[in-house]
Design an enzyme around this catalytic site. Structure first.
Site, PDB file in Angstrom:
ATOM      1  N   ASP A 166       0.763  -1.251  -0.260  1.00  0.00           N
ATOM      2  CA  ASP A 166       0.364   0.812  -0.479  1.00  0.00           C
ATOM      3  C   ASP A 166       1.562   1.293  -0.353  1.00  0.00           C
ATOM      4  OD1 ASP A 166      -2.480   1.741  -0.224  1.00  0.00           O
ATOM      5  OD2 ASP A 166      -3.070   0.185   1.999  1.00  0.00           O
ATOM      6  N   ASP A 221     -10.854   3.316  -3.557  1.00  0.00           N
ATOM      7  CA  ASP A 221     -10.409   2.248  -3.185  1.00  0.00           C
ATOM      8  C   ASP A 221     -12.235   1.882  -4.239  1.00  0.00           C
ATOM      9  OD1 ASP A 221      -8.698   2.168  -1.398  1.00  0.00           O
ATOM     10  OD2 ASP A 221      -9.671   1.623  -0.009  1.00  0.00           O
TER      11      ASP A 221
END
Ligand code: GAL
Length: 396
Positions: A166, A221
Site C-alpha cells: 500500500d 478504493d
C-alpha cells in the site's frame, strides 16, 4: 603504399582503439540504464485469482478466519474454479522487534504466520500478506519503509506467495523508487512472490508498474455500490495498452456477494472485470455465500474470458448515452463482447458486427445464460436491463 605493420601506425591504432573504448564507455554511462525487469512475471501469467480479507472483514482478521476461508475456498468449488490466493490485508502486524523484525499480532495470530501459511498450502492454495511502502499502513500498523529487504525476507521465510503493498504515510517518497526496492528484494529472495502495487494510481503506475510489479491499482478504493464500482470499471478504457501476461492493471478487488448491489449490478461488476483482464480477488464471506453469488463468481465461461491466454485487456468500442460496448480479443480468435446499460431503465442495444471487426455472419453465445444464440447476420439486438449487461462470445 604504407605498410600497415609499421610500429608507428601500430601504436596509432592502439591509441585510437583505446579512445574508441573510452568513448563507448562514456556514451554507455550517459545512456539511461537498462530497466531491470520485474521479479516474477511467470507467477502472474494470467490475472491473479483468489480472496482478500479487506472488503468484508477490514481489520477483523485472525488465524481462525483465514483457516476457515481456506477450507471454504476448497469446499465451495472456488479452488477448482481457479481462485488460488488467500490473502490477509491490513492489520495482521502490530510492531517491530529491536532488530527490526515485524511482529505479528499475537492475539489474532497466536501460531504466527508460518503455520498459517503451511495450512493454506496444505489445501493446495497460495498465501498472501499486505504491507505498506510508507512509514505506516493505512490502519497505522508498522509500514515497510526502510525495512523493505528485511520484510520481504521474512515473508519468504514464512512461505508467502503474494504481497500487496500500500501507499499510506508515504509523504515525500517517490512510488517508482520505493516500489522498485521491493521488486529487487523479491528477486533476491528467490521466491516467486506475486507483487501487487497498491498506490491508487498515484504517478501513473501503469507507466512504471510493468517493470516493477505484477499488478498495480489504477484508482482509489472500490465500495459495494453500483455507482462506485461502475465509475472505476468504466474508467479503465485506454489503460489496455499497459497490461499483458505478467503485468496487469488492477481496478481493485471484487465486492460480489457483499450485499450492496443488485443481481444485474453484480453481473456488470464480474463481466467488466473479466473483459478488463482484471485480477479476480473475491472480497466476500465465502463461508456463507448464496447460490446466486456462487453462480456469478464461479461461472467458468466468464472466468475463462478473464484468464484467456492472449492476456489482452478489453476496451470500449462504442458508447451512446448510457450504453457502452466493450470488447476483449481472445486467444482462439473470437471476442468477448459486453453490452452494458448504465442507465436507469432497460434499453435495446444493437451490436453491429462491423463495429468490432467480426465477419458479417457470426456465431453468438450468451455467457450468463450459458446458451448458444446461433449464427447471426450483420448485427444482434438485445434488451439490456438497467445497470445490467449482456455478455457474449462472438466467433466465426
Ligand atoms: C487501502 C487499500 C485497500 C486496503 C486498505 C487497508 O489503501 O486501497 O485496498 O488495503 O488500504 O488499510
Amino acid at each position: 603504399m604504407v605498410n600497415p605493420n609499421t610500429p608507428a601506425l601500430g601504436s596509432c591504432r592502439l591509441i585510437s582503439a583505446l579512445l574508441s573504448v573510452l568513448v563507448l564507455a562514456l556514451v554507455a554511462a550517459a545512456l539511461p540504464r537498462a530497466t531491470p525487469a520485474q521479479a516474477t512475471p511467470a507467477a502472474a501469467a494470467t490475472p491473479p485469482m483468489g480472496w482478500n480479507s479487506w472488503n468484508k472483514f477490514g481489520c477483523n482478521v485472525s488465524d481462525k478466519l483465514i483457516r476457515e476461508i481456506a477450507d471454504a475456498v476448497v469446499s465451495t468449488g472456488m479452488k477448482d474454479a481457479g481462485y488460488r490466493f488467500v490473502n490477509i490485508d491490513d492489520c495482521w502486524q502490530v510492531s517491530r522487534a529491536a532488530d527490526g523484525a515485524i511482529i505479528v499480532d499475537p492475539e489474532r495470530f497466536p501460531n504466527g504466520m508460518k503455520p498459517l501459511a503451511d495450512y493454506v498450502h496444505s489445501k493446495g492454495l497460495k498465501f498472501g500478506v499486505y504491507t505498506d511502502a510508507g512509514r505506516m499502513t493505512c490502519e497505522k500498523r508498522p509500514g515497510s519503509y526502510e525495512h523493505e529487504v528485511q520484510d520481504i525476507q521474512t515473508y519468504a521465510s514464512w512461505g508467502v506467495d503474494y504481497v500487496k503493498i500500500d501507499w499510506c504515510y508515504a509523504e515525500g517518497l517517490e512510488p517508482p523508487v520505493q516500489y522498485a526496492k521491493f521488486r529487487d528484494a523479491i528477486a533476491q529472495s528467490g521466491r516467486p512472490i506475486v507483487f501487487s502495487i497498491c498506490n491508487w494510481g498515484v504517478k501513473a503506475p501503469w507507466t512504471w508498474g510493468p517493470r516493477t510489479g505484477n499488478l498495480w491499482r489504477t484508482t482509489g478504493d472500490i465500495s459495494d455500490h453500483y455507482d462506485r464500482m461502475s465509475v472505476i470499471g468504466f474508467s479503465q478504457d485506454g489503460l489496455e495498452k499497459f497490461a499483458g501476461p505478467g503485468h496487469w492493471n488492477d481496478p481493485d478487488m471484487l465486492e460480489l456477494g457483499n450485499g450492496g448491489m443488485k443481481h444485474d449490478e453484480y453481473l456488470t461488476h464480474m463481466s467488466l472485470w473479466a473483459i478488463l483482464a482484471a485480477p479476480l480477488l473475491a472480497g466476500n464471506d465465502i463461508r456463507s455465500m448464496s447460490d446466486e453469488t456462487k453462480s456469478i463468481l464461479m461461472n467458468p465461461e466468464v472466468i475463462a474470458i478473464d484468464q484467456d491466454a492472449k492476456g489482452v485487456q478489453g476496451h470500449r468500442v462504442w458508447d451512446e448515452g448510457p450504453l457502452e460496448i466493450w470488447v476483449k480479443p481472445l486467444a482462439d480468435g473470437s471476442q468477448a463482447v459486453g453490452l452494458f446499460n448504465r442507465g436507469e431503465s432497460p434499453l435495446q442495444t444493437t451490436l453491429d458486427f462491423n463495429k468490432i471487426g467480426a465477419p458479417s455472419s457470426a456465431k453468438l453465445r450468451d455467457l450468463w445464460q450459458r446458451k448458444d444464440l446461433g449464427t447471426m447476420k450483420n448485427s444482434y439486438t438485445a434488451e439490456v436491463p438497467k445497470h445490467g449487461v449482456v455478455l457474449l462470445k462472438v466467433s466465426k
